[in-house]
Design a protein around this motif. Structure first.
Motif, PDB file in Angstrom:
ATOM      1  N   PRO A  38      -3.250  -1.294  -4.529  1.00  0.00           N
ATOM      2  CA  PRO A  38      -4.368  -1.880  -3.779  1.00  0.00           C
ATOM      3  C   PRO A  38      -4.058  -3.343  -3.560  1.00  0.00           C
ATOM      4  CG  PRO A  38      -4.936  -1.699  -6.100  1.00  0.00           C
ATOM      5  CD  PRO A  38      -3.576  -1.069  -5.946  1.00  0.00           C
ATOM      6  N   MET A  53      -8.146   2.998  -6.178  1.00  0.00           N
ATOM      7  CA  MET A  53      -7.841   2.264  -4.949  1.00  0.00           C
ATOM      8  C   MET A  53      -6.356   2.354  -4.609  1.00  0.00           C
ATOM      9  SD  MET A  53     -10.045  -1.199  -4.600  1.00  0.00           S
ATOM     10  CE  MET A  53     -11.819  -1.188  -4.355  1.00  0.00           C
ATOM     11  N   MET A 113       0.825  -1.210   0.000  1.00  0.00           N
ATOM     12  CA  MET A 113       0.000   0.000   0.000  1.00  0.00           C
ATOM     13  C   MET A 113       0.857   1.256   0.000  1.00  0.00           C
ATOM     14  SD  MET A 113      -2.972  -1.259   2.660  1.00  0.00           S
ATOM     15  CE  MET A 113      -3.937   0.253   2.626  1.00  0.00           C
ATOM     16  N   ASP A 133      -9.514   0.954  -0.288  1.00  0.00           N
ATOM     17  CA  ASP A 133      -8.091   0.918  -0.631  1.00  0.00           C
ATOM     18  C   ASP A 133      -7.586  -0.500  -0.869  1.00  0.00           C
ATOM     19  OD1 ASP A 133      -8.084  -0.069   1.958  1.00  0.00           O
ATOM     20  OD2 ASP A 133      -7.290   1.776   2.839  1.00  0.00           O
ATOM     21  N   SER A 140      -3.954   6.133   2.830  1.00  0.00           N
ATOM     22  CA  SER A 140      -4.345   5.546   4.121  1.00  0.00           C
ATOM     23  C   SER A 140      -3.181   4.865   4.833  1.00  0.00           C
ATOM     24  CB  SER A 140      -5.492   4.549   3.920  1.00  0.00           C
ATOM     25  OG  SER A 140      -5.062   3.404   3.195  1.00  0.00           O
ATOM     26  N   ALA A 170      -5.824   5.612  -2.921  1.00  0.00           N
ATOM     27  CA  ALA A 170      -6.380   5.559  -1.566  1.00  0.00           C
ATOM     28  C   ALA A 170      -5.477   4.735  -0.646  1.00  0.00           C
ATOM     29  CB  ALA A 170      -7.784   4.960  -1.599  1.00  0.00           C
ATOM     30  N   ALA A 171      -4.898   3.645  -1.164  1.00  0.00           N
ATOM     31  CA  ALA A 171      -3.980   2.826  -0.376  1.00  0.00           C
ATOM     32  C   ALA A 171      -2.752   3.626   0.021  1.00  0.00           C
ATOM     33  CB  ALA A 171      -3.572   1.582  -1.169  1.00  0.00           C
TER      34      ALA A 171
END
Length: 416
Positions: free
Chosen positions: A303, A351, A298, A322, A358, A354-355
Protein backbone atom coordinates in the motif's frame (compact mmCIF):
# COMPACT_ATOMS: atom_id res chain seq x y z
CA UNK A 1 -0.08 -3.19 -37.91
CA UNK A 2 3.34 -1.73 -38.63
CA UNK A 3 4.13 0.64 -35.76
CA UNK A 4 7.15 2.94 -35.53
CA UNK A 5 8.17 4.81 -32.37
CA UNK A 6 10.45 7.87 -32.59
CA UNK A 7 12.38 8.49 -29.36
CA UNK A 8 15.10 10.89 -28.20
CA UNK A 9 17.67 8.28 -27.12
CA UNK A 10 16.69 4.64 -26.67
CA UNK A 11 20.20 3.94 -25.37
CA UNK A 12 19.74 6.14 -22.31
CA UNK A 13 17.98 5.54 -19.01
CA UNK A 14 14.72 7.22 -18.03
CA UNK A 15 10.99 6.84 -17.64
CA UNK A 16 10.18 7.50 -21.29
CA UNK A 17 12.77 4.96 -22.47
CA UNK A 18 11.46 2.36 -20.06
CA UNK A 19 7.76 2.83 -20.86
CA UNK A 20 8.38 3.00 -24.62
CA UNK A 21 10.44 -0.17 -24.49
CA UNK A 22 7.75 -1.94 -22.47
CA UNK A 23 4.91 -0.82 -24.75
CA UNK A 24 6.82 -1.62 -27.95
CA UNK A 25 7.78 -5.06 -26.68
CA UNK A 26 4.20 -5.89 -25.76
CA UNK A 27 2.77 -4.62 -29.06
CA UNK A 28 5.44 -6.63 -30.92
CA UNK A 29 3.80 -9.84 -29.76
CA UNK A 30 1.03 -9.14 -32.30
CA UNK A 31 2.42 -6.43 -34.60
CA UNK A 32 5.50 -5.35 -36.56
CA UNK A 33 7.18 -2.81 -34.26
CA UNK A 34 10.34 -0.72 -34.41
CA UNK A 35 11.92 1.93 -32.19
CA UNK A 36 13.89 4.62 -34.02
CA UNK A 37 16.27 6.46 -31.72
CA UNK A 38 17.44 9.91 -32.80
CA UNK A 39 20.72 9.39 -30.93
CA UNK A 40 22.95 6.45 -30.07
CA UNK A 41 25.77 7.02 -27.59
CA UNK A 42 26.62 3.46 -26.47
CA UNK A 43 26.93 0.01 -27.97
CA UNK A 44 23.94 -1.61 -26.28
CA UNK A 45 20.75 -0.11 -24.84
CA UNK A 46 20.55 -0.06 -21.06
CA UNK A 47 16.83 -0.92 -21.23
CA UNK A 48 16.60 -3.25 -24.20
CA UNK A 49 13.17 -3.72 -25.82
CA UNK A 50 11.69 -7.17 -26.43
CA UNK A 51 13.39 -9.48 -28.91
CA UNK A 52 10.84 -8.87 -31.67
CA UNK A 53 11.31 -5.09 -31.63
CA UNK A 54 13.75 -3.66 -34.17
CA UNK A 55 15.96 -0.86 -32.86
CA UNK A 56 17.85 1.57 -35.08
CA UNK A 57 19.30 5.06 -34.76
CA UNK A 58 19.63 8.21 -36.86
CA UNK A 59 22.73 9.94 -35.44
CA UNK A 60 25.74 8.04 -34.07
CA UNK A 61 27.46 9.70 -31.10
CA UNK A 62 29.63 6.73 -30.07
CA UNK A 63 33.03 8.38 -29.67
CA UNK A 64 35.87 6.46 -31.23
CA UNK A 65 33.55 4.37 -33.38
CA UNK A 66 33.73 4.31 -37.18
CA UNK A 67 30.25 5.85 -37.48
CA UNK A 68 30.82 8.75 -35.05
CA UNK A 69 29.06 11.91 -36.30
CA UNK A 70 29.64 14.32 -33.46
CA UNK A 71 32.15 16.26 -35.56
CA UNK A 72 29.77 16.70 -38.50
CA UNK A 73 29.57 20.47 -39.21
CA UNK A 74 25.76 20.30 -39.25
CA UNK A 75 25.82 18.88 -35.73
CA UNK A 76 27.27 22.20 -34.58
CA UNK A 77 24.47 24.22 -36.15
CA UNK A 78 21.24 24.78 -34.22
CA UNK A 79 18.06 22.90 -35.03
CA UNK A 80 15.28 24.79 -36.77
CA UNK A 81 12.43 22.25 -36.89
CA UNK A 82 12.92 20.92 -33.35
CA UNK A 83 11.38 23.72 -31.23
CA UNK A 84 13.75 26.09 -29.49
CA UNK A 85 11.31 26.19 -26.56
CA UNK A 86 11.68 22.43 -25.99
CA UNK A 87 13.96 21.44 -23.11
CA UNK A 88 16.16 19.18 -25.25
CA UNK A 89 16.71 21.73 -28.03
CA UNK A 90 20.40 22.17 -27.18
CA UNK A 91 21.06 18.53 -28.08
CA UNK A 92 19.41 18.84 -31.49
CA UNK A 93 20.97 20.36 -34.58
CA UNK A 94 20.74 20.91 -38.32
CA UNK A 95 21.97 17.32 -38.60
CA UNK A 96 19.09 15.92 -36.56
CA UNK A 97 16.64 18.13 -38.47
CA UNK A 98 17.87 16.58 -41.71
CA UNK A 99 18.05 12.98 -40.50
CA UNK A 100 14.60 13.03 -38.90
CA UNK A 101 13.08 14.59 -42.02
CA UNK A 102 14.67 11.94 -44.24
CA UNK A 103 13.47 9.18 -41.93
CA UNK A 104 9.89 10.44 -41.82
CA UNK A 105 9.71 10.90 -45.59
CA UNK A 106 10.81 7.30 -46.17
CA UNK A 107 8.83 5.76 -43.31
CA UNK A 108 6.65 2.86 -44.42
CA UNK A 109 4.28 2.04 -41.56
CA UNK A 110 0.66 2.25 -40.43
CA UNK A 111 1.26 4.26 -37.25
CA UNK A 112 4.11 6.59 -36.25
CA UNK A 113 4.36 7.59 -32.59
CA UNK A 114 6.40 10.49 -31.20
CA UNK A 115 7.48 10.38 -27.57
CA UNK A 116 8.26 14.01 -26.70
CA UNK A 117 6.92 17.40 -27.86
CA UNK A 118 9.82 18.26 -30.16
CA UNK A 119 9.61 14.94 -31.97
CA UNK A 120 5.83 15.25 -32.20
CA UNK A 121 6.38 18.57 -33.99
CA UNK A 122 8.70 16.84 -36.45
CA UNK A 123 6.04 14.19 -37.11
CA UNK A 124 3.31 16.79 -37.52
CA UNK A 125 5.37 18.73 -40.07
CA UNK A 126 7.31 16.04 -41.91
CA UNK A 127 5.66 12.61 -41.75
CA UNK A 128 4.53 11.56 -45.20
CA UNK A 129 0.83 11.18 -45.93
CA UNK A 130 -0.62 7.82 -45.00
CA UNK A 131 0.56 6.75 -41.52
CA UNK A 132 -1.55 7.64 -38.51
CA UNK A 133 0.33 10.32 -36.55
CA UNK A 134 0.29 10.04 -32.74
CA UNK A 135 2.05 12.33 -30.28
CA UNK A 136 2.65 10.99 -26.78
CA UNK A 137 2.96 13.34 -23.80
CA UNK A 138 5.01 11.83 -20.97
CA UNK A 139 5.01 15.00 -18.85
CA UNK A 140 2.05 17.36 -18.42
CA UNK A 141 0.86 20.39 -20.34
CA UNK A 142 1.28 22.51 -17.21
CA UNK A 143 5.03 21.84 -17.11
CA UNK A 144 5.52 23.37 -20.59
CA UNK A 145 6.35 27.03 -21.05
CA UNK A 146 3.84 29.35 -22.71
CA UNK A 147 6.22 29.63 -25.64
CA UNK A 148 6.24 25.85 -26.15
CA UNK A 149 2.46 25.67 -25.79
CA UNK A 150 2.10 28.17 -28.63
CA UNK A 151 4.35 26.01 -30.81
CA UNK A 152 2.34 22.89 -30.01
CA UNK A 153 -0.93 24.71 -30.63
CA UNK A 154 0.38 25.58 -34.10
CA UNK A 155 1.57 22.10 -35.11
CA UNK A 156 -0.43 19.54 -33.11
CA UNK A 157 -3.62 20.02 -35.23
CA UNK A 158 -1.76 18.07 -37.95
CA UNK A 159 -1.62 15.01 -35.67
CA UNK A 160 -4.34 12.40 -35.53
CA UNK A 161 -4.10 11.91 -31.77
CA UNK A 162 -2.35 13.12 -28.65
CA UNK A 163 -2.07 10.72 -25.72
CA UNK A 164 -1.49 11.73 -22.11
CA UNK A 165 -0.76 9.47 -19.15
CA UNK A 166 -3.57 10.83 -16.96
CA UNK A 167 -7.20 11.78 -17.47
CA UNK A 168 -6.54 15.08 -15.71
CA UNK A 169 -3.94 16.08 -18.30
CA UNK A 170 -6.18 14.92 -21.16
CA UNK A 171 -8.90 17.24 -19.87
CA UNK A 172 -6.39 20.09 -19.75
CA UNK A 173 -5.35 19.45 -23.35
CA UNK A 174 -8.97 19.38 -24.54
CA UNK A 175 -9.77 22.59 -22.70
CA UNK A 176 -6.72 24.70 -23.49
CA UNK A 177 -5.03 23.50 -26.65
CA UNK A 178 -7.65 24.05 -29.40
CA UNK A 179 -7.02 20.85 -31.36
CA UNK A 180 -10.03 20.41 -33.65
CA UNK A 181 -10.18 16.96 -35.23
CA UNK A 182 -7.39 15.61 -33.00
CA UNK A 183 -8.31 12.81 -30.65
CA UNK A 184 -6.97 13.42 -27.13
CA UNK A 185 -6.92 10.28 -25.03
CA UNK A 186 -5.43 9.27 -21.69
CA UNK A 187 -3.52 5.97 -21.72
CA UNK A 188 -1.45 5.19 -18.60
CA UNK A 189 2.06 3.79 -18.58
CA UNK A 190 2.40 0.03 -18.39
CA UNK A 191 4.28 -1.61 -15.52
CA UNK A 192 5.19 -5.31 -15.86
CA UNK A 193 4.36 -7.79 -13.15
CA UNK A 194 7.41 -8.22 -10.87
CA UNK A 195 9.54 -11.32 -11.16
CA UNK A 196 9.59 -11.72 -7.37
CA UNK A 197 6.95 -12.78 -4.87
CA UNK A 198 4.95 -9.85 -3.45
CA UNK A 199 5.72 -8.35 -0.07
CA UNK A 200 4.17 -10.13 2.90
CA UNK A 201 3.73 -6.98 5.00
CA UNK A 202 6.09 -8.08 7.76
CA UNK A 203 9.18 -6.01 6.94
CA UNK A 204 9.48 -2.91 9.10
CA UNK A 205 10.59 -0.74 6.20
CA UNK A 206 8.98 2.16 4.37
CA UNK A 207 10.30 2.37 0.80
CA UNK A 208 10.52 5.41 -1.47
CA UNK A 209 12.14 5.64 -4.90
CA UNK A 210 12.76 8.22 -7.61
CA UNK A 211 15.02 11.09 -8.60
CA UNK A 212 16.34 13.10 -5.66
CA UNK A 213 14.85 16.27 -7.13
CA UNK A 214 13.01 19.21 -5.48
CA UNK A 215 9.58 18.24 -6.88
CA UNK A 216 9.78 14.85 -5.13
CA UNK A 217 9.88 16.62 -1.73
CA UNK A 218 11.90 13.98 0.06
CA UNK A 219 12.65 16.64 2.66
CA UNK A 220 8.98 16.50 3.65
CA UNK A 221 9.15 12.70 3.84
CA UNK A 222 12.26 12.81 6.05
CA UNK A 223 10.63 15.32 8.41
CA UNK A 224 7.47 13.20 8.51
CA UNK A 225 9.51 10.14 9.30
CA UNK A 226 11.05 11.92 12.27
CA UNK A 227 7.51 12.03 13.72
CA UNK A 228 7.06 8.33 12.88
CA UNK A 229 10.29 7.39 14.66
CA UNK A 230 9.20 9.27 17.77
CA UNK A 231 6.36 6.74 18.12
CA UNK A 232 7.75 3.70 16.32
CA UNK A 233 11.55 3.64 16.50
CA UNK A 234 11.54 0.03 15.27
CA UNK A 235 10.61 1.18 11.73
CA UNK A 236 13.04 2.55 9.11
CA UNK A 237 12.95 4.33 5.76
CA UNK A 238 14.93 3.54 2.62
CA UNK A 239 15.07 6.05 -0.26
CA UNK A 240 16.34 4.77 -3.63
CA UNK A 241 17.55 7.15 -6.32
CA UNK A 242 20.21 9.67 -7.26
CA UNK A 243 20.07 13.41 -7.82
CA UNK A 244 21.14 16.89 -6.84
CA UNK A 245 19.14 16.88 -3.59
CA UNK A 246 21.24 14.14 -1.99
CA UNK A 247 23.65 16.45 -0.03
CA UNK A 248 20.76 18.51 1.33
CA UNK A 249 18.84 15.40 2.34
CA UNK A 250 21.92 13.91 3.98
CA UNK A 251 22.36 17.11 6.00
CA UNK A 252 18.69 17.06 7.04
CA UNK A 253 18.95 13.43 8.17
CA UNK A 254 21.99 14.30 10.29
CA UNK A 255 20.29 17.41 11.71
CA UNK A 256 17.22 15.42 12.79
CA UNK A 257 19.33 12.59 14.21
CA UNK A 258 17.82 10.03 11.83
CA UNK A 259 21.09 8.46 10.63
CA UNK A 260 20.00 5.10 12.11
CA UNK A 261 16.49 5.30 10.64
CA UNK A 262 16.64 6.95 7.19
CA UNK A 263 18.95 5.57 4.51
CA UNK A 264 19.76 7.11 1.11
CA UNK A 265 20.40 3.93 -0.83
CA UNK A 266 21.38 5.31 -4.22
CA UNK A 267 19.94 3.98 -7.48
CA UNK A 268 18.87 0.36 -7.86
CA UNK A 269 17.81 -1.44 -11.03
CA UNK A 270 15.63 -3.40 -10.98
CA UNK A 271 13.79 -2.13 -7.92
CA UNK A 272 11.41 -5.06 -7.50
CA UNK A 273 13.64 -6.87 -5.01
CA UNK A 274 13.88 -3.70 -2.92
CA UNK A 275 10.16 -2.91 -2.90
CA UNK A 276 9.26 -6.35 -1.51
CA UNK A 277 11.63 -5.93 1.43
CA UNK A 278 9.29 -3.22 2.68
CA UNK A 279 5.67 -3.09 3.78
CA UNK A 280 4.68 0.49 2.82
CA UNK A 281 5.52 2.70 -0.14
CA UNK A 282 5.78 6.47 0.21
CA UNK A 283 5.50 9.24 -2.40
CA UNK A 284 5.50 12.86 -1.19
CA UNK A 285 5.84 14.75 -4.49
CA UNK A 286 4.44 18.21 -5.11
CA UNK A 287 4.09 17.30 -8.79
CA UNK A 288 3.79 14.05 -10.74
CA UNK A 289 3.12 13.51 -14.43
CA UNK A 290 1.91 9.98 -13.70
CA UNK A 291 3.36 8.17 -10.68
CA UNK A 292 5.33 5.17 -11.93
CA UNK A 293 6.80 4.39 -8.53
CA UNK A 294 3.31 4.24 -7.03
CA UNK A 295 2.29 1.56 -9.53
CA UNK A 296 5.60 -0.28 -9.10
CA UNK A 297 5.12 -0.44 -5.33
CA UNK A 298 1.50 -1.56 -5.67
CA UNK A 299 2.47 -4.28 -8.17
CA UNK A 300 4.81 -5.58 -5.45
CA UNK A 301 1.96 -5.71 -2.93
CA UNK A 302 2.66 -2.51 -1.01
CA UNK A 303 0.00 0.00 0.00
CA UNK A 304 1.28 3.49 -0.78
CA UNK A 305 0.96 6.69 1.20
CA UNK A 306 1.03 9.43 -1.47
CA UNK A 307 0.43 13.14 -1.67
CA UNK A 308 -2.66 13.96 -3.70
CA UNK A 309 -0.81 16.21 -6.15
CA UNK A 310 -2.59 17.41 -9.32
CA UNK A 311 -1.78 14.49 -11.64
CA UNK A 312 -1.36 10.79 -11.16
CA UNK A 313 -1.75 9.61 -7.56
CA UNK A 314 -5.50 10.23 -7.33
CA UNK A 315 -6.05 8.23 -10.54
CA UNK A 316 -3.94 5.31 -9.29
CA UNK A 317 -4.81 5.01 -5.60
CA UNK A 318 -8.30 4.46 -4.25
CA UNK A 319 -8.00 6.28 -0.94
CA UNK A 320 -8.60 3.99 2.03
CA UNK A 321 -8.81 0.84 -0.12
CA UNK A 322 -5.37 0.19 -1.64
CA UNK A 323 -3.46 3.16 -0.24
CA UNK A 324 -3.81 6.53 1.43
CA UNK A 325 -3.85 10.01 -0.13
CA UNK A 326 -2.72 13.00 1.92
CA UNK A 327 -2.49 16.75 1.23
CA UNK A 328 0.66 18.00 -0.50
CA UNK A 329 3.39 19.23 1.85
CA UNK A 330 1.56 18.32 5.08
CA UNK A 331 4.24 16.69 7.22
CA UNK A 332 1.88 15.77 10.07
CA UNK A 333 -0.68 14.23 7.70
CA UNK A 334 2.00 12.10 6.00
CA UNK A 335 3.30 10.91 9.36
CA UNK A 336 -0.25 10.12 10.56
CA UNK A 337 -0.97 8.06 7.41
CA UNK A 338 2.27 6.11 7.79
CA UNK A 339 1.59 5.48 11.47
CA UNK A 340 -1.95 4.31 10.66
CA UNK A 341 -0.55 1.55 8.45
CA UNK A 342 2.41 0.82 10.72
CA UNK A 343 0.14 0.39 13.73
CA UNK A 344 -2.41 -1.94 12.12
CA UNK A 345 -0.89 -5.13 10.70
CA UNK A 346 -4.21 -6.45 9.39
CA UNK A 347 -5.08 -3.16 7.64
CA UNK A 348 -1.62 -2.96 6.11
CA UNK A 349 -1.83 -6.49 4.70
CA UNK A 350 -5.40 -6.00 3.47
CA UNK A 351 -4.48 -2.79 1.66
CA UNK A 352 -1.37 -4.46 0.25
CA UNK A 353 -3.48 -7.26 -1.24
CA UNK A 354 -5.92 -4.71 -2.67
CA UNK A 355 -3.00 -2.74 -4.17
CA UNK A 356 -1.70 -5.89 -5.83
CA UNK A 357 -5.12 -6.62 -7.36
CA UNK A 358 -6.01 -3.09 -8.48
CA UNK A 359 -2.60 -2.39 -10.04
CA UNK A 360 -3.13 -5.24 -12.53
CA UNK A 361 -4.94 -2.70 -14.74
CA UNK A 362 -1.52 -1.21 -15.49
CA UNK A 363 -0.18 -4.49 -16.86
CA UNK A 364 1.53 -3.87 -20.23
CA UNK A 365 -0.93 -6.20 -21.99
CA UNK A 366 -3.87 -4.11 -20.79
CA UNK A 367 -2.17 -0.85 -21.78
CA UNK A 368 -1.12 -2.21 -25.18
CA UNK A 369 -4.72 -3.30 -25.83
CA UNK A 370 -5.86 0.29 -25.29
CA UNK A 371 -3.29 1.52 -27.78
CA UNK A 372 -4.35 -1.14 -30.27
CA UNK A 373 -7.94 0.06 -30.03
CA UNK A 374 -6.84 3.68 -30.46
CA UNK A 375 -4.61 2.93 -33.45
CA UNK A 376 -7.26 0.77 -35.15
CA UNK A 377 -9.89 3.49 -34.71
CA UNK A 378 -7.60 6.14 -36.12
CA UNK A 379 -6.75 3.97 -39.13
CA UNK A 380 -10.46 3.52 -39.80
CA UNK A 381 -10.86 7.28 -39.62
CA UNK A 382 -7.84 7.76 -41.92
CA UNK A 383 -7.59 8.43 -45.63
CA UNK A 384 -9.46 11.42 -46.99
CA UNK A 385 -11.42 11.97 -43.81
CA UNK A 386 -8.28 12.01 -41.69
CA UNK A 387 -6.63 14.37 -44.16
CA UNK A 388 -9.62 16.69 -44.00
CA UNK A 389 -9.48 16.65 -40.21
CA UNK A 390 -5.80 17.61 -40.28
CA UNK A 391 -6.35 20.31 -42.91
CA UNK A 392 -9.29 21.75 -41.00
CA UNK A 393 -7.32 21.59 -37.77
CA UNK A 394 -4.33 23.32 -39.30
CA UNK A 395 -6.51 26.10 -40.76
CA UNK A 396 -8.35 26.65 -37.49
CA UNK A 397 -5.08 26.60 -35.57
CA UNK A 398 -3.67 29.26 -37.88
CA UNK A 399 -6.79 31.35 -37.29
CA UNK A 400 -6.44 30.94 -33.51
CA UNK A 401 -2.79 31.96 -33.69
CA UNK A 402 -3.69 35.09 -35.68
CA UNK A 403 -6.36 35.90 -33.11
CA UNK A 404 -3.84 35.45 -30.28
CA UNK A 405 -1.34 37.73 -32.04
CA UNK A 406 -4.06 40.34 -32.51
CA UNK A 407 -4.96 40.23 -28.83
CA UNK A 408 -1.29 40.46 -27.85
CA UNK A 409 -0.78 43.49 -30.11
CA UNK A 410 -3.90 45.15 -28.67
CA UNK A 411 -2.62 44.60 -25.12
CA UNK A 412 0.69 46.21 -26.03
CA UNK A 413 -1.06 49.23 -27.56
CA UNK A 414 -3.23 49.64 -24.46
CA UNK A 415 -0.20 49.28 -22.20
CA UNK A 416 1.61 51.99 -24.21
Amino acid sequence: MRISFLIHNAYGIGGTVRTTSTLAGTLAEQHDVEIVSVFRHREEPALAPGGKVRLRHLVDLRRGGPGYEGDDPDHGRPAVVFPAAEGRHGQYSALTDRRIAEHLRRLDCDVVVGTRPGLNVHIAQQARRGPVRVGQEHLTLGTHSERLKRVLRTHYPRLDAVTTVTEADARTYRRLMRLPGVRVEAVPNGVPAPAVAPADGSGKWVIAAGRLAPAKRYDVLVRAFALVVAERPDWRLRVYGAGAERPRLRALIEKLGLYNHVYLMGPANPLEAEWVKGSIGAVTSSLESFGMTIVEAMRCGLPVVATDCPHGPGEIITDGADGLLVPVGRTEAIAAALLRLIGDDELRRRMGAAALASSARFDPAAVAARYETLFAGLRTRGGLRGGLHRTRGALLSTAFQAKDRGRSALRKVRAA
